[in-house]
Design a protein around this motif. Structure first.
Motif, short mmCIF file in Angstrom:
data_model
loop_
_atom_site.label_atom_id
_atom_site.label_comp_id
_atom_site.label_asym_id
_atom_site.label_seq_id
_atom_site.Cartn_x
_atom_site.Cartn_y
_atom_site.Cartn_z
N GLN A 60 0.84 -1.21 0.00
CA GLN A 60 0.00 0.00 0.00
C GLN A 60 0.88 1.26 0.00
O GLN A 60 0.51 2.28 -0.59
N ILE A 61 2.04 1.20 0.66
CA ILE A 61 2.92 2.36 0.75
C ILE A 61 3.56 2.65 -0.61
O ILE A 61 3.66 3.79 -1.05
N ILE A 62 3.96 1.57 -1.28
CA ILE A 62 4.54 1.72 -2.62
C ILE A 62 3.50 2.33 -3.57
O ILE A 62 3.79 3.26 -4.32
N ARG A 63 2.26 1.83 -3.50
CA ARG A 63 1.18 2.38 -4.34
C ARG A 63 0.97 3.86 -4.07
O ARG A 63 0.81 4.66 -4.99
N LYS A 64 0.93 4.23 -2.81
CA LYS A 64 0.73 5.63 -2.42
C LYS A 64 1.87 6.49 -2.97
O LYS A 64 1.64 7.58 -3.48
N GLY A 65 3.09 5.99 -2.89
CA GLY A 65 4.23 6.71 -3.43
C GLY A 65 4.06 6.98 -4.92
O GLY A 65 4.26 8.10 -5.40
#
Length: 189
Positions: A60-65
């Motif tokens: 989810q963090i990679i997607r948000k980035g």
């Protein structure tokens, strides 16, 4: 068994008790804290590992980035030198499964990014002390990488991963901030 082995085992046991809803909920809360941090907001290029349970979920963090237009780089481990080669990830299909079920970037489909271009490293670990030291998974890859890294470092932790103290060796390098579900631990440099 040495102190680090015992600690690794007990933390792994605690984490294995996290059920999926709890794991996702805590991962989400931690991610929200990360997005509000100055480190995340100011970083253009962010180095982060592709998580494997029971680490905090980083997909989810990679997607948000990506959504925020940040450059996301993920590590390829180089076992011979015990080094890390961070490579730019533009989509999850550029990952392949390597040893121990870890996901790493496919070299032929990704470009290497130099340490000097990375603003923020999200440093993985199994356990963390309030003074910023971490118990890694035992390869020493991150300690080698961080030895001459000039940028910002944070770690993400479930509350079960926060411990009173960790056996520290001379080459261990503390992170600058630990983000957990209930708050943030700031560590002075």
């Amino acid at each position: 068994m040495d102190a680090k082995k015992i600690l690794r085992k007990s933390i792994k046991e605690k984490l294995s008790e996290l059920n999926l809803p709890e794991y996702e909920d805590q991962s989400y809360q931690i991610a929200q804290q990360l997005y509000r941090s100055d480190e995340w907001i100011s970083a253009t290029t962010i180095a982060i590992t592709v998580s494997k349970a029971p680490e905090v979920d980083t997909f989810q963090i990679i997607r948000k980035g990506w959504e925020q237009g940040k450059r996301i780089v993920v590590p390829k481990c180089e076992p011979k030198s015990r080094g890390l080669d961070f490579r730019e990830l533009k989509r999850f299909s550029q990952l392949e499964t390597v040893f121990y079920g870890l996901l790493e970037p496919i070299v032929s489909e990704t470009d290497s990014v130099g340490r000097g271009e990375i603003d923020l490293v999200v440093v993985p670990g199994l356990a963390f002390s309030h003074s910023g030291y971490r118990l890694g998974f035992g390869g020493g890859y991150y300690d080698r990488f961080l030895a001459d890294f000039q940028g910002m470092t944070v770690s993400l932790a479930f509350k079960d991963q926060l411990v009173g103290e960790i056996p520290v060796e001379s080459h261990d390098i503390p992170v600058q901030k630990i983000i957990h579900g209930e708050g943030v631990i700031h560590i002075g440099n």
